[in-house]
Enzyme design. Structure first.
Site, short mmCIF file in Angstrom:
data_model
loop_
_atom_site.label_atom_id
_atom_site.label_comp_id
_atom_site.label_asym_id
_atom_site.label_seq_id
_atom_site.Cartn_x
_atom_site.Cartn_y
_atom_site.Cartn_z
N ASP B 21 0.80 -1.23 0.00
CA ASP B 21 0.00 0.00 0.00
C ASP B 21 0.83 1.27 0.00
O ASP B 21 0.29 2.37 0.11
CB ASP B 21 -0.95 0.01 1.20
CG ASP B 21 -0.22 -0.14 2.52
OD1 ASP B 21 1.02 -0.22 2.51
OD2 ASP B 21 -0.88 -0.19 3.57
N ASP B 204 8.97 0.13 21.36
CA ASP B 204 8.73 -1.20 20.83
C ASP B 204 9.12 -2.23 21.88
O ASP B 204 10.19 -2.11 22.46
CB ASP B 204 9.57 -1.40 19.54
CG ASP B 204 9.05 -2.53 18.69
OD1 ASP B 204 8.69 -3.59 19.25
OD2 ASP B 204 9.01 -2.37 17.46
N PRO B 205 8.26 -3.21 22.12
CA PRO B 205 8.62 -4.23 23.12
C PRO B 205 9.90 -4.98 22.77
O PRO B 205 10.66 -5.38 23.64
CB PRO B 205 7.43 -5.19 23.11
CG PRO B 205 6.31 -4.42 22.49
CD PRO B 205 6.94 -3.44 21.55
N PHE B 600 1.61 -11.10 20.16
CA PHE B 600 1.61 -9.91 19.30
C PHE B 600 1.29 -10.39 17.89
O PHE B 600 1.97 -11.24 17.34
CB PHE B 600 3.00 -9.27 19.36
CG PHE B 600 3.17 -8.02 18.53
CD1 PHE B 600 3.10 -6.79 19.15
CD2 PHE B 600 3.42 -8.09 17.17
CE1 PHE B 600 3.27 -5.62 18.41
CE2 PHE B 600 3.58 -6.93 16.42
CZ PHE B 600 3.51 -5.70 17.04
#
Lengths: 82, 735
Positions: B21, B204-205, B600
């Protein structure tokens, strides 16, 4: 950021943006006049292409310049190769 | 890299990639009417914007399994058995069955699911058709990816801004990880900005590739973006790091916001997010001290607190003086010279009575007509049009509500489902519900390249063209003011047709031809560029992109496109809908000891985009199987070795994956990739080409605990789960 420094930064960046549009007006065209071509040449000198060595995620697939032949794609389409 | 010197009589065409996209500007080398090579543009603005999905597109589109003739189902629904028919036969029957559904159940019984990224000749015709027949039940994958973010941004300040990477001092990535093969122009822009001296903050983990390059990495717990934003605001407000002039003149609800932020002292934020307070302070100061950007992220889109978190991003932008200024985030509006596709969507044709029937709007109104409709006057005042459909994310129905209506007939039946360039079975939460919904339809039509698991449930599969095979005009999904032409480089194979023709032909078959007066896709493209070129052909030969100079601080003249004309830190509209008018933090449901790990989901591997591309041999060789990422220590605790096949389960169901150790994953967190099926596996029945084994949509919950309240989109960043080792899955090959 103080109000004054915010205003100064804003004015500076608006001026920079106008210079950017001066180049962008030529860069976005495929049919370029002589004047456009001069602007593009100047832009390329000012903003050179990134050295591939600077690409921290450089990848062989991108570097490989992969190209297929018409026959190769035809054979694949017809299920003769994978 | 990829500089191109045409030779040997080959022709070069300029294209915009739609393999994902992001819309990269590319060149195609064409030999004997066949695209044989895709390479990056020679334009200095767009060079290096290419990834493997674009490079291998010629092979992907030449795949022997590509659908190139219309197909009609011959077995039971879901058997995966089809026979070839003509377009005329298909269209005549489809129109008759659509009329029957409308006569029996009303026009709202027709639903559409699309994605917009591979339908670039659509030109607004999807919504035009829906609005003309009278159905509000349009859904799209953008409901949980950018489109919903666009709608929430509109609630706050009336547009969805674009970051100015070229001039910013600081870039903030909320879990986003642009790479060499994913979101490539964003990746290149960030790398360029860092070279110029811009700072990078990554939340961000896991220690992602971007986190490794960051000046500050905040390893927050998954799904806690909103809480972290409250921590930043706490620092920014208490230390008066915000733009007091802007807040005083242009924001409503600052005092209420301040009171809400005071509920989030840093020790509370630390407890929720796992990020030490000193790091929250340091990063908040870095964000607020200069011009900063928070680019759109697919992570904040998909959380229980998504609406609040997105609003908090908006609030940070606004109160820190980063809105509609160079170096910050610009509210670009539509290009004044080229009509955007929303102009063709004819939302004015849909009556209020039909809008009121839009599924899901009662409980989750944010991106539906119910909320977006309230912005029409303001949108017209500021942007000149009543209906602007940024990233297709405005005026959508809520996907889960549509699937429930399809499955159970509540609150009313939906009995016809049109799918375009989309694999809905695997693209939304709760695949079992979606399967039941699709099996309960009177008519399903899929406009597709391949017989996807969703297409296997269809009555008709109508073959679509590819982005190398069509002329199109890409307007950045209405998100930016730039327009880029894409030239047709080769003829589509067999009887493939474009998205425009799909809707035109169905509309004509339904007797709506007078509203679709364009004979060819190129006719509507000629019309759209008429203000700047004599034809689309000339436009495409003249421009790589058509831009107009950006105007900043437009709000000083016309205000913001909200009901108040200001930035709405406090939303009266949400209050009227019965929601908290301020952003808030909603705690996780009580822990279930049966699901001790966290999951996640929602992001695909670089080789693939969403559910596509698994059929391309070279990409599949790089990533042959779906992999679960797990920290080696967590794996050891679970008794797993590298390469073991496992079943990852949530309370919704389970999926099979191969174990892959990743030292950068936090302990206790598993990552499952989005969109897996195997085109080589048996179609239909209990296999659906492996979708029942591998598709993550099976384990995405969509009950109230796991839906964002205001939008109704699923929480897929931090779902309780468990993992069990299993034998290697049996792979039943397609005949």
């Amino acid at each position: 950021m103080t109000s004054q420094s915010r205003d100064e930064t804003y004015a500076k960046l608006v001026r920079k943006q106008k210079i950017g549009m001066f180049f962008a007006g030529a860069l976005i065209k495929r049919r370029r006049s002589l004047w456009d071509r001069m602007k593009v040449a100047l832009y390329k000198r000012m903003v050179p292409a990134r050295d591939p060595a600077d690409d921290f995620m450089r990848d062989e697939i991108v570097d490989a310049e992969t190209e297929f032949s018409v026959e190769e794609l035809r054979a694949f389409r017809e299920g003769r190769t994978r | 890299m990829n500089a191109y010197d045409p030779k040997g009589g080959a022709e070069t065409k300029n294209l915009i990639c739609s393999s994902c996209d992001i819309q990269c500007t590319l060149h195609a080398k064409v030999v004997d009417g066949q695209v044989v090579k895709i390479h990056s543009s020679d334009n200095p603005i767009f060079r290096d914007n290419i990834c493997m999905k674009g490079i291998y597109a010629p092979k992907g589109f030449a795949h022997p399994d590509r659908v190139i003739y219309p197909l009609k189902r011959v077995g039971e629904r879901g058997s995966g058995e089809f026979e070839r028919v003509t377009w005329d036969e298909a269209l005549t029957d489809i129109a008759a069955r659509l009329r029957k559904v409308i006569d029996q159940y009303g026009p709202e019984a027709v639903a559409v699911s699309t994605s917009d990224w591979n339908t670039s000749t659509e030109n607004g015709m999807t919504r035009r058709f829906m609005n003309l027949i009278g159905s509000p039940n349009y859904i799209s994958g953008v409901a949980l990816c950018a489109g919903n973010t666009a709608a929430v941004n509109r609630l706050v300040y009336g547009w969805f801004p674009q970051p100015d990477f070229s001039n910013t001092d600081c870039i903030v990535l909320f879990g986003h990880n642009p790479k060499r093969h994913s979101w490539v122009p964003v990746f290149n822009a960030i790398v360029g900005a860092q070279k110029r001296g811009a700072k990078l903050i990554v939340l961000d983990p896991r220690k992602s590739e971007m986190a490794e390059r960051a000046d500050i990495w905040l390893p927050l717990k998954p799904g806690t973006d909103a809480a972290l934003c409250f921590g930043w605001l706490n620092v920014i407000i208490n230390e008066k790091l915000y733009d007091e002039d802007f807040v005083a003149k242009w924001c409503v609800g600052f005092e209420e916001l301040k009171a809400r932020v005071a509920e989030f002292p840093l020790d509370r934020v630390e407890a929720i997010t796992g990020v030490p307070a000193d790091m929250i302070i340091k990063s908040a100061r870095l964000y607020a001290e200069g011009l900063s950007v928070i680019p759109w992220t697919p992570i904040t889109d998909q959380q229980r607190n998504s609406t609040s978190a997105i609003r908090l991003h908006c609030i940070l932008r606004a109160i820190c003086g980063n809105l509609d200024v160079p170096g910050g985030e610009t509210l670009q509006g539509l290009n004044p010279d080229i009509p955007q596709k929303s102009v063709y969507e004819m939302h004015e044709a849909l009556s209020q009575a039909q809008r009121d029937k839009q599924l899901g709007a009662d409980k989750h109104p944010v991106f539906t007509y119910r909320a977006m409709g309230q912005l029409e006057d303001a949108t017209e005042r500021v942007w000149g049009f009543r209906h602007i459909n940024i990233v297709n994310g405005s005026y959508m129905a809520v996907p889960s509500a549509v699937f429930r209506a399809m499955a159970d007939g509540n609150p009313y039946p939906v009995k016809a489902f049109l799918i375009q360039g989309n694999n809905p079975l695997m693209s939304y939460a709760n695949m079992k519900l979606i399967h039941r919904a699709m099996m309960n339809q009177d008519l399903i039509v899929a406009n597709e390249h391949f017989i996807t698991p969703s297409a296997q449930l269809a009555d008709y599969i109508l073959p679509g063209d590819a982005w190398t095979e069509r002329n199109s005009l890409l307007d950045g999904y209405g998100w930016s003011a730039g327009n880029k032409p894409s030239q047709k480089a080769m003829e589509p194979p067999g009887k493939c047709r474009g998205a425009f023709e799909f809707w035109r032909d169905i509309a004509h078959a339904m007797g709506l031809g007078n509203h679709f007066p364009w004979e060819r896709n190129e006719d509507i493209l000629d019309e759209r560029v008429a203000g700047v070129a004599s034809s689309f052909e000339e436009f495409a030969a003249t421009y790589d992109a058509y831009l107009t100079p950006l105007q900043y601080k437009k709000y000083e003249k016309v205000g913001f496109a909200t009901r108040s004309g200001k930035v709405e830190l406090y939303s009266e509209m949400l209050k009227e809908f019965g929601f908290d008018p301020l952003p808030y933090w909603r705690e996780e449901p009580e822990a279930d000891p049966a699901f001790p790990l966290s999951l996640f989901m929602g992001v695909r591997e670089d080789e693939y985009f969403q559910t596509g591309h698994r059929h391309i041999p070279e990409l599949r060789e790089r990533r042959p199987e779906p992999e679960m990422y797990i920290h080696p220590k967590t794996a050891a605790e679970q008794g797993l070795s590298e390469g073991d096949w496992v079943l990852v389960e949530t309370k919704e169901g389970g999926v099979k994956l191969r174990t892959s150790f990743k030292g950068n994953m936090p302990e206790g967190l598993l990552r499952v990739p989005h969109g897996w099926w195997k085109p080589e596996m048996a179609r239909g029945g209990t296999c659906l080409s492996g979708a029942w084994d591998y598709a993550d949509a099976q384990i995405c919950p969509d009950d109230d605990d796991y839906l964002d309240r205001e939008q109704g989109i699923p929480h897929i960043k931090g779902v309780p789960c468990r993992v069990t080792r299993i034998a290697n899955p049996v792979q039943v090959a397609a005949e």
